[in-house]
Design a protein around this motif. Structure first.
Motif, PDB file in Angstrom:
ATOM      1  N   LEU A  22       0.863  -1.183   0.000  1.00 49.33           N
ATOM      2  CA  LEU A  22       0.000   0.000   0.000  1.00 49.33           C
ATOM      3  C   LEU A  22       0.901   1.235   0.000  1.00 49.33           C
ATOM      4  O   LEU A  22       1.683   1.438   0.937  1.00 49.33           O
ATOM      5  CB  LEU A  22      -0.890  -0.003   1.248  1.00 49.33           C
ATOM      6  N   ILE A  23       0.803   2.021  -1.077  1.00 49.11           N
ATOM      7  CA  ILE A  23       1.636   3.229  -1.173  1.00 49.11           C
ATOM      8  C   ILE A  23       0.726   4.437  -0.973  1.00 49.11           C
ATOM      9  O   ILE A  23      -0.189   4.675  -1.760  1.00 49.11           O
ATOM     10  CB  ILE A  23       2.349   3.292  -2.546  1.00 49.11           C
ATOM     11  N   CYS A  24       0.981   5.174   0.093  1.00 54.44           N
ATOM     12  CA  CYS A  24       0.162   6.339   0.407  1.00 54.44           C
ATOM     13  C   CYS A  24       0.893   7.578  -0.096  1.00 54.44           C
ATOM     14  O   CYS A  24       1.989   7.896   0.376  1.00 54.44           O
ATOM     15  CB  CYS A  24      -0.077   6.434   1.914  1.00 54.44           C
ATOM     16  N   GLY A  25       0.297   8.262  -1.072  1.00 53.43           N
ATOM     17  CA  GLY A  25       0.925   9.439  -1.679  1.00 53.43           C
ATOM     18  C   GLY A  25       1.341   9.121  -3.109  1.00 53.43           C
ATOM     19  O   GLY A  25       2.128   8.197  -3.342  1.00 53.43           O
ATOM     20  N   ALA A  26       0.761   9.859  -4.068  1.00 57.02           N
ATOM     21  CA  ALA A  26       1.029   9.573  -5.487  1.00 57.02           C
ATOM     22  C   ALA A  26       1.747  10.740  -6.142  1.00 57.02           C
ATOM     23  O   ALA A  26       1.338  11.215  -7.204  1.00 57.02           O
ATOM     24  CB  ALA A  26      -0.276   9.269  -6.209  1.00 57.02           C
ATOM     25  N   SER A  27       2.786  11.225  -5.481  1.00 58.99           N
ATOM     26  CA  SER A  27       3.612  12.250  -6.110  1.00 58.99           C
ATOM     27  C   SER A  27       4.961  11.596  -6.418  1.00 58.99           C
ATOM     28  O   SER A  27       5.025  10.402  -6.700  1.00 58.99           O
ATOM     29  CB  SER A  27       3.715  13.463  -5.191  1.00 58.99           C
ATOM     30  N   PHE A  28       6.041  12.365  -6.346  1.00 57.05           N
ATOM     31  CA  PHE A  28       7.339  11.849  -6.799  1.00 57.05           C
ATOM     32  C   PHE A  28       7.766  10.565  -6.074  1.00 57.05           C
ATOM     33  O   PHE A  28       8.097   9.563  -6.701  1.00 57.05           O
ATOM     34  CB  PHE A  28       8.411  12.923  -6.630  1.00 57.05           C
ATOM     35  N   ALA A  29       7.765  10.612  -4.749  1.00 54.28           N
ATOM     36  CA  ALA A  29       8.269   9.465  -3.986  1.00 54.28           C
ATOM     37  C   ALA A  29       7.370   8.245  -4.167  1.00 54.28           C
ATOM     38  O   ALA A  29       7.850   7.144  -4.459  1.00 54.28           O
ATOM     39  CB  ALA A  29       8.383   9.832  -2.505  1.00 54.28           C
ATOM     40  N   GLY A  30       6.066   8.444  -3.998  1.00 50.55           N
ATOM     41  CA  GLY A  30       5.140   7.307  -4.064  1.00 50.55           C
ATOM     42  C   GLY A  30       5.143   6.649  -5.438  1.00 50.55           C
ATOM     43  O   GLY A  30       5.179   5.416  -5.548  1.00 50.55           O
ATOM     44  N   LEU A  31       5.127   7.467  -6.484  1.00 53.86           N
ATOM     45  CA  LEU A  31       5.106   6.894  -7.833  1.00 53.86           C
ATOM     46  C   LEU A  31       6.426   6.203  -8.165  1.00 53.86           C
ATOM     47  O   LEU A  31       6.452   5.220  -8.902  1.00 53.86           O
ATOM     48  CB  LEU A  31       4.779   7.980  -8.870  1.00 53.86           C
ATOM     49  N   ALA A  32       7.526   6.726  -7.603  1.00 52.91           N
ATOM     50  CA  ALA A  32       8.827   6.078  -7.846  1.00 52.91           C
ATOM     51  C   ALA A  32       8.855   4.688  -7.208  1.00 52.91           C
ATOM     52  O   ALA A  32       9.383   3.739  -7.797  1.00 52.91           O
ATOM     53  CB  ALA A  32       9.961   6.939  -7.291  1.00 52.91           C
ATOM     54  N   VAL A  33       8.271   4.549  -6.026  1.00 51.56           N
ATOM     55  CA  VAL A  33       8.217   3.226  -5.385  1.00 51.56           C
ATOM     56  C   VAL A  33       7.367   2.287  -6.248  1.00 51.56           C
ATOM     57  O   VAL A  33       7.763   1.151  -6.551  1.00 51.56           O
ATOM     58  CB  VAL A  33       7.618   3.316  -3.958  1.00 51.56           C
ATOM     59  N   ALA A  34       6.192   2.778  -6.676  1.00 52.69           N
ATOM     60  CA  ALA A  34       5.280   1.940  -7.472  1.00 52.69           C
ATOM     61  C   ALA A  34       5.942   1.516  -8.785  1.00 52.69           C
ATOM     62  O   ALA A  34       5.818   0.378  -9.224  1.00 52.69           O
ATOM     63  CB  ALA A  34       3.997   2.712  -7.759  1.00 52.69           C
ATOM     64  N   ARG A  35       6.658   2.449  -9.388  1.00 50.58           N
ATOM     65  CA  ARG A  35       7.344   2.171 -10.664  1.00 50.58           C
ATOM     66  C   ARG A  35       8.355   1.036 -10.494  1.00 50.58           C
ATOM     67  O   ARG A  35       8.497   0.178 -11.364  1.00 50.58           O
ATOM     68  CB  ARG A  35       8.045   3.464 -11.095  1.00 50.58           C
ATOM     69  N   TYR A 284      14.850   9.243  -6.037  1.00 47.24           N
ATOM     70  CA  TYR A 284      16.051   8.450  -5.725  1.00 47.24           C
ATOM     71  C   TYR A 284      15.794   7.482  -4.561  1.00 47.24           C
ATOM     72  O   TYR A 284      16.021   6.281  -4.657  1.00 47.24           O
ATOM     73  CB  TYR A 284      17.157   9.438  -5.382  1.00 47.24           C
ATOM     74  N   PHE A 285      15.276   8.033  -3.453  1.00 47.48           N
ATOM     75  CA  PHE A 285      15.008   7.167  -2.303  1.00 47.48           C
ATOM     76  C   PHE A 285      13.793   6.269  -2.573  1.00 47.48           C
ATOM     77  O   PHE A 285      13.722   5.146  -2.066  1.00 47.48           O
ATOM     78  CB  PHE A 285      14.819   7.994  -1.028  1.00 47.48           C
ATOM     79  N   TYR A 359      27.439  17.995  -5.809  1.00 46.90           N
ATOM     80  CA  TYR A 359      26.029  18.200  -5.454  1.00 46.90           C
ATOM     81  C   TYR A 359      25.146  17.164  -6.176  1.00 46.90           C
ATOM     82  O   TYR A 359      24.267  16.547  -5.568  1.00 46.90           O
ATOM     83  CB  TYR A 359      25.626  19.637  -5.805  1.00 46.90           C
ATOM     84  N   LEU A 360      25.416  16.933  -7.455  1.00 45.29           N
ATOM     85  CA  LEU A 360      24.636  15.946  -8.207  1.00 45.29           C
ATOM     86  C   LEU A 360      24.845  14.546  -7.638  1.00 45.29           C
ATOM     87  O   LEU A 360      23.933  13.724  -7.596  1.00 45.29           O
ATOM     88  CB  LEU A 360      25.025  15.980  -9.692  1.00 45.29           C
ATOM     89  N   GLU A 361      26.061  14.305  -7.166  1.00 47.28           N
ATOM     90  CA  GLU A 361      26.420  12.988  -6.628  1.00 47.28           C
ATOM     91  C   GLU A 361      25.654  12.624  -5.356  1.00 47.28           C
ATOM     92  O   GLU A 361      25.624  11.461  -4.958  1.00 47.28           O
ATOM     93  CB  GLU A 361      27.919  12.938  -6.322  1.00 47.28           C
ATOM     94  N   ILE A 362      25.069  13.615  -4.698  1.00 48.60           N
ATOM     95  CA  ILE A 362      24.289  13.295  -3.483  1.00 48.60           C
ATOM     96  C   ILE A 362      23.160  12.327  -3.846  1.00 48.60           C
ATOM     97  O   ILE A 362      22.842  11.420  -3.104  1.00 48.60           O
ATOM     98  CB  ILE A 362      23.710  14.581  -2.840  1.00 48.60           C
ATOM     99  N   ALA A 363      22.565  12.554  -5.002  1.00 44.68           N
ATOM    100  CA  ALA A 363      21.519  11.650  -5.493  1.00 44.68           C
ATOM    101  C   ALA A 363      21.669  11.588  -7.009  1.00 44.68           C
ATOM    102  O   ALA A 363      20.946  12.251  -7.737  1.00 44.68           O
ATOM    103  CB  ALA A 363      20.138  12.170  -5.099  1.00 44.68           C
ATOM    104  N   PRO A 364      22.627  10.784  -7.470  1.00 49.75           N
ATOM    105  CA  PRO A 364      22.898  10.742  -8.913  1.00 49.75           C
ATOM    106  C   PRO A 364      21.806  10.010  -9.675  1.00 49.75           C
ATOM    107  O   PRO A 364      21.113   9.167  -9.116  1.00 49.75           O
ATOM    108  CB  PRO A 364      24.233   9.992  -8.999  1.00 49.75           C
ATOM    109  N   PRO A 365      21.642  10.342 -10.955  1.00 50.19           N
ATOM    110  CA  PRO A 365      20.573   9.698 -11.724  1.00 50.19           C
ATOM    111  C   PRO A 365      20.859   8.219 -11.967  1.00 50.19           C
ATOM    112  O   PRO A 365      22.000   7.825 -12.122  1.00 50.19           O
ATOM    113  CB  PRO A 365      20.565  10.468 -13.053  1.00 50.19           C
ATOM    114  N   PRO A 366      19.807   7.409 -11.994  1.00 48.65           N
ATOM    115  CA  PRO A 366      20.000   5.974 -12.242  1.00 48.65           C
ATOM    116  C   PRO A 366      20.295   5.723 -13.712  1.00 48.65           C
ATOM    117  O   PRO A 366      19.889   6.505 -14.570  1.00 48.65           O
ATOM    118  CB  PRO A 366      18.650   5.364 -11.856  1.00 48.65           C
ATOM    119  N   ALA A 367      20.954   4.601 -13.990  1.00 44.68           N
ATOM    120  CA  ALA A 367      21.207   4.249 -15.394  1.00 44.68           C
ATOM    121  C   ALA A 367      19.875   3.900 -16.043  1.00 44.68           C
ATOM    122  O   ALA A 367      19.522   4.410 -17.086  1.00 44.68           O
ATOM    123  CB  ALA A 367      22.153   3.075 -15.471  1.00 44.68           C
ATOM    124  N   ASP A 368      19.126   3.015 -15.439  1.00 47.51           N
ATOM    125  CA  ASP A 368      17.764   2.699 -15.847  1.00 47.51           C
ATOM    126  C   ASP A 368      17.216   1.804 -14.757  1.00 47.51           C
ATOM    127  O   ASP A 368      17.322   0.598 -14.802  1.00 47.51           O
ATOM    128  CB  ASP A 368      17.733   1.975 -17.195  1.00 47.51           C
TER     129      ASP A 368
END
Ligand SMILES: Cc1cc2nc3c(=O)[nH]c(=O)nc-3n(C[C@H](O)[C@H](O)[C@H](O)COP(=O)(O)OP(=O)(O)OC[C@H]3O[C@@H](n4cnc5c(N)ncnc54)[C@H](O)[C@@H]3O)c2cc1C
Length: 399
Positions: A22-35, A284-285, A359-368
């Motif tokens: 159950l994911i509560c919240g459908a913004s950035f964090a919640g949708l990233a978990v669901a994805r 990222y998280f 600064y970018l390295e704090i949360a770097p983009p994923p490869a895929d």
């Protein structure tokens, strides 16, 4: 009044039952978990008080590479290779080692949702409910009924609704406040103002997004009201003061898990101090958490093991957040007359490349991240870093 797509009152029937996640919240964090749980076979239910993408929660600025790496580039509105910083004693353009983009919130959420195979319902989360039986499931009370799942994510933003009430309330809690207006118009530059005329501790911004500007002020001090100075900045820029949006912004990490619930995004304090950048960190998280939950679903680890691993990943970033918080506390102490020369000094290319690279390295983009099976085998096996191959990507970008 904006027209809201969300159904209200009688239009919404009762909602109850259980699911795997159950994911509560459908913004950035919640949708990233669901994805991240897509294709896992888990029955994932995402809930939010509004329809997906209905209510914009930020100026929607993010490093471009994050949009590209997560398959969200279509939502991009405008791209910037530099940052124009204004102080009362002069301005300086910082040429960035990577580009920054503004995006359309609704479109980005829709794109994220297309990458998920979860179910969605609108429901307002009120808090934890007493569990119905002793099977270890966590029960959540919503305005439509009680939902339960063995794995529950709170991605509800700074209120952290599913935590035990710890009296975390503004203005005493470590929260910044941000407000912006969204007038029609266009601009070439990503601009920020470090100017006490707008805010004693914080900054003002103007983020163009093709045919709209997002002009706002953020205050690190929650007691400083930003409405008047947001309007002043818009007025100084000759722009209309329309379509307000604002919120509290956490600037301190909180616990990653509590009482069996997992927290991601603003609910875990994942927004970066100093810059108040919280979108890429929420994703990222969210990705890191989704991976752990996926492993639970696959029977590879227990909920408790997932909690320990996710908490350890979260904690391993603690020192970076603390450094950013130190910088946030330092900026307001710099005498205004030194600010101009300092901003110019720090704007030299080597320092900008170095500092923005870190600064970018704090949360770097994923490869895929979502389609792990598409990644080269050796990259998948990077056990040290939950986001695996992204480090190589960033290094390659910066070379
Ligand atoms: C004015 C302003 C401008 C900003 N600009 C930027 C920027 O340009 N770039 C950047 O990186 N960061 C920016 N931020 C920070 C960023 O918005 C947040 O860090 C980010 O939105 C956090 O994402 P999240 O998914 O954790 O939470 P949110 O985006 O806040 O999402 C929480 C979700 O939970 C839902 N929800 C909340 N309570 C309930 C409830 N009780 N029941 C059901 N649903 C609920 C909400 O509807 C929402 O969909 C800005 C913040 C502000 C205030």
């Amino acid at each position: 009044m904006p027209i809201r797509a969300t159904k209200r009152g009688e239009e919404r029937g009762p909602l109850s039952g259980s699911c795997d996640v159950l994911i509560c919240g459908a913004s950035f964090a919640g949708l990233a978990v669901a994805r991240e749980l897509a294709g896992s076979g888990a029955d994932v239910l995402v809930i939010d008080r509004y329809e997906i993408g209905e209510r914009q929660t930020s100026a929607c600025g993010v490093p471009t590479e994050w949009l590209r790496a997560t398959g969200l580039i279509e939502a991009e509105r405008q791209r910037f290779g530099s940052l124009l910083i204004h102080t009362p004693h002069g301005s300086k353009r910082y040429d960035l080692p990577w580009t920054f983009s503004t995006f359309d919130y609704r479109e980005l959420c829709e794109l994220l949702w297309r990458q998920c195979d979860a179910r969605f319902e609108t429901a307002k989360v009120n808090g934890r409910a007493a569990p119905a039986n002793g099977d270890g499931a966590i029960a959540v009370e919503t305005d439509r009924g009680v939902l339960s799942a063995p794995l529950v994510v709170d991605a509800l933003g700074w209120r952290r609704v599913l935590a035990s009430g710890d009296g975390y309330q503004p203005p005493d809690a470590p929260l910044s406040r941000g407000l912006e207006v969204h007038p029609d118009g266009s601009g070439e530059d990503l601009e920020i103002w470090i100017d006490r005329r707008y805010v004693p501790a914080g900054y003002g911004w103007s983020f163009p997004a093709r045919d709209e500007l997002r002009i706002g002020v953020g205050s690190f001090d929650p007691r400083f009201h930003v409405r008047e100075t947001t309007e002043l900045l818009a007025e100084d820029l000759g722009r209309e003061r329309v379509r307000y949006q604002g919120n509290w912004i956490p600037h301190k990490l909180r616990r990653a898990t509590e009482g069996g619930v997992f927290f991601a995004g603003d609910s875990a304090g994942h927004c970066l101090p100093l810059t108040a950048e919280g979108i890429r960190t929420a994703i990222y998280f969210g990705i890191a958490l989704g991976r752990e939950l996926r492993a639970v679903q696959a029977g590879e680890q227990s909920r408790e093991q997932a909690a320990a691993r996710y908490a350890s990943f979260h904690d391993s970033h603690g020192w970076k957040f603390r450094w950013m918080l130190r910088a946030q506390r330092l900026v307001p102490r710099i005498p205004p007359r030194l600010l101009g020369p300092l901003i110019r000094l720090l704007g030299n290319k080597r320092f900008v490349d170095w500092s923005f690279g870190h600064y970018l390295e704090i949360a770097p983009p994923p490869a895929d991240s979502a389609h792990e099976q598409d990644r080269p085998r050796d990259k998948q096996d990077d056990a040290e870093h939950p986001l695996g191959a992204e480090r190589d990507l960033v290094e390659a970008e910066q070379a």
